[in-house]
Design a protein around this motif. Structure first.
Motif, PDB file in Angstrom:
ATOM      1  N   SER A  65       0.852  -1.176   0.000  1.00 49.10           N
ATOM      2  CA  SER A  65       0.000   0.000   0.000  1.00 49.10           C
ATOM      3  C   SER A  65       0.896   1.237   0.000  1.00 49.10           C
ATOM      4  O   SER A  65       2.085   1.152   0.356  1.00 49.10           O
ATOM      5  CB  SER A  65      -0.877   0.012   1.244  1.00 49.10           C
ATOM      6  OG  SER A  65      -0.086   0.201   2.410  1.00 49.10           O
ATOM      7  N   ALA A 112      -2.125   0.445 -10.063  1.00 46.68           N
ATOM      8  CA  ALA A 112      -2.707   0.042  -8.788  1.00 46.68           C
ATOM      9  C   ALA A 112      -3.350  -1.328  -8.886  1.00 46.68           C
ATOM     10  O   ALA A 112      -3.872  -1.724  -9.928  1.00 46.68           O
ATOM     11  CB  ALA A 112      -3.733   1.073  -8.338  1.00 46.68           C
ATOM     12  N   ASN A 123      -8.507  -2.631  -4.823  1.00 48.20           N
ATOM     13  CA  ASN A 123      -9.748  -1.885  -5.000  1.00 48.20           C
ATOM     14  C   ASN A 123      -9.507  -0.592  -5.758  1.00 48.20           C
ATOM     15  O   ASN A 123      -9.661   0.503  -5.242  1.00 48.20           O
ATOM     16  CB  ASN A 123     -10.355  -1.571  -3.615  1.00 48.20           C
ATOM     17  CG  ASN A 123     -11.769  -1.009  -3.721  1.00 48.20           C
ATOM     18  OD1 ASN A 123     -12.468  -1.281  -4.680  1.00 48.20           O
ATOM     19  ND2 ASN A 123     -12.161  -0.236  -2.729  1.00 48.20           N
ATOM     20  N   ASP A 124      -9.094  -0.738  -7.042  1.00 49.86           N
ATOM     21  CA  ASP A 124      -8.782   0.435  -7.838  1.00 49.86           C
ATOM     22  C   ASP A 124      -9.884   0.777  -8.826  1.00 49.86           C
ATOM     23  O   ASP A 124      -9.718   1.592  -9.695  1.00 49.86           O
ATOM     24  CB  ASP A 124      -7.461   0.230  -8.592  1.00 49.86           C
ATOM     25  CG  ASP A 124      -7.498  -0.990  -9.495  1.00 49.86           C
ATOM     26  OD1 ASP A 124      -6.664  -1.044 -10.397  1.00 49.86           O
ATOM     27  OD2 ASP A 124      -8.362  -1.860  -9.286  1.00 49.86           O
ATOM     28  N   VAL A 129      -5.993  -0.513  -1.706  1.00 50.35           N
ATOM     29  CA  VAL A 129      -5.260  -0.383  -2.959  1.00 50.35           C
ATOM     30  C   VAL A 129      -3.779  -0.595  -2.689  1.00 50.35           C
ATOM     31  O   VAL A 129      -3.220  -0.072  -1.726  1.00 50.35           O
ATOM     32  CB  VAL A 129      -5.478   1.010  -3.572  1.00 50.35           C
ATOM     33  CG1 VAL A 129      -4.601   1.182  -4.812  1.00 50.35           C
ATOM     34  CG2 VAL A 129      -6.937   1.203  -3.939  1.00 50.35           C
ATOM     35  N   TYR A 182       0.269  -1.290  -4.712  1.00 49.98           N
ATOM     36  CA  TYR A 182       1.068  -1.136  -5.917  1.00 49.98           C
ATOM     37  C   TYR A 182       2.236  -2.119  -5.852  1.00 49.98           C
ATOM     38  O   TYR A 182       2.694  -2.478  -4.772  1.00 49.98           O
ATOM     39  CB  TYR A 182       1.608   0.295  -6.053  1.00 49.98           C
ATOM     40  CG  TYR A 182       0.540   1.346  -6.185  1.00 49.98           C
ATOM     41  CD1 TYR A 182       0.144   1.808  -7.426  1.00 49.98           C
ATOM     42  CD2 TYR A 182      -0.080   1.863  -5.050  1.00 49.98           C
ATOM     43  CE1 TYR A 182      -0.848   2.769  -7.555  1.00 49.98           C
ATOM     44  CE2 TYR A 182      -1.067   2.829  -5.163  1.00 49.98           C
ATOM     45  CZ  TYR A 182      -1.447   3.276  -6.412  1.00 49.98           C
ATOM     46  OH  TYR A 182      -2.428   4.230  -6.525  1.00 49.98           O
TER      47      TYR A 182
END
Length: 369
Positions: free
Chosen positions: A258, A284, A287-288, A298, A300
């Motif tokens: 995150s 991302a 939940n993007d 979200v 990465y």
């Protein structure tokens, strides 16, 4: 002026192919003058192997090729993601950052132009500077910055002209500015000034940019660019011969985090070691979209690089924040028991020999966690 300019996706693929060959042929010499941020003699190898990963990503199936089609940005993005996933060392990671960032403004474009080149290089140099916790002038970063400024100056002087003629002017200016920036590195970093060499990563980026110019303009590489660069003569000895060995290790991995955990990891790695580089790999995850599913955070994908005295605390920290993949640890010290060999300059121009030289360089012993 140039008679035949090709700036499409095929030219970009040709660019990376040229870069793979030229970096392979020059890996020994780049390794020999690599003394910053640590004198571990692997800049040439790291750049070569990272570019090789980018090129390999473009040699897939017909279906893979159809996904990028004539989209210059999509092709470079695909190559950049592969480079980031397999990036080696400071120089390789910064090259991957450069390629991924440069691809972004080119997505959906069928050809490179002077305005797009200026935008791409500016995006790349900003992203590269920000990827490092403690960026330093007199390195690849300065070369990228100079190249970006040169492209912007040409674009401004040509009033945004997107013709092939303007692109040719821009590429000439970019390479010239990169060369001048490489020359300046010797006086920008005390370590380089004392050793009377230019920055190895800067020379590597100069070669990459000249490969871009060559691929687009259909011209030969400018070998004379390397004439007179301190420390780059093929007869010069390995610069590390009389230098003390560097202690510690290089730790690299890829991990989903995150934004908060990424910030935490960067801060704690800064406290543990040096040469911290963190850069996103792709967009991302989680939940993007607009599902607004509660409890889904979200995240990465990040490529992580750090130099630390001991790998165990760094690896433990990384694992406490997520599930890393491809954790690799390399010794920073160059094995000295057999002495340093001089550069294999005679391999220049022969790809098979350059490949062997680049993959069997001292300092590349690695083990996976």
């Amino acid at each position: 002026m140039q008679t035949k300019i090709a700036a499409n996706a095929h030219a970009m693929k040709r660019w990376l192919g040229k870069a793979e060959v030229i970096l392979g042929n020059h890996s020994d010499r780049l390794n020999a003058i690599n003394i910053f941020p640590v004198a571990d003699g692997d800049t040439g190898t790291n750049l070569y192997l990272t570019v090789r990963a980018a090129v390999a990503a473009l040699g897939g199936t017909a279906t893979d090729a159809a996904e990028t089609g004539n989209d210059v940005g999509a092709l470079l993005s695909r190559a950049g993601q592969a480079a980031m996933e397999q990036a080696r060392g400071n120089s390789g990671t910064l090259f991957a950052v450069f390629l991924c960032a440069a691809a972004e403004p080119l997505v959906g474009k069928s050809r490179l132009s002077a305005p797009l080149l200026a935008t791409a290089l500016n995006r790349a140099q900003i992203r590269a500077w920000s990827a490092l916790s403690e960026p330093v002038a007199g390195t690849m970063l300065s070369v990228l910055e100079a190249a970006a400024h040169a492209a912007q100056a040409v674009d401004a002087s040509q009033s945004g002209d997107d013709s092939n003629h303007a692109l040719g002017l821009s590429l000439d200016a970019v390479v010239d500015a990169a060369y001048q920036a490489v020359v300046r590195t010797e006086d920008e970093l005390a370590q380089l000034h004392e050793a009377r060499v230019v920055d190895a990563g800067g020379v590597g980026m100069l070669l990459v940019l000249d490969c871009l110019r060559s691929a687009v303009l259909g011209e030969e590489l400018q070998d004379e660019l390397l004439d007179g660069l301190h420390g780059y003569q093929l007869q010069d000895p390995h610069i590390h011969e009389h230098m003390p060995a560097d202690d510690g290790v290089e730790v690299m991995c890829t991990i989903n985090l995150s934004p908060l955990n990424a910030a935490i990891l960067r801060q704690r790695l800064d406290e543990m070691g040096e040469s911290v580089i963190m850069s996103q790999v792709g967009g991302a995850q989680g939940n993007d979209d607009d599902d607004d599913e509660p409890g889904v955070e979200v995240s990465y994908r990040w490529r992580v690089h750090v130099h630390v005295p001991d790998p165990e605390p760094a690896v433990a920290l990384i694992r406490s924040l997520g599930e890393p993949t491809d954790i690799a640890v390399s010794q920073l010290a160059i094995p000295r028991e057999n002495g340093q060999e001089t550069a294999a300059g005679e391999a220049s121009g022969r790809e098979s020999e350059s490949t062997n030289a680049a993959t069997n360089v001292p300092g590349q012993s690695r083990h996976e966690f």
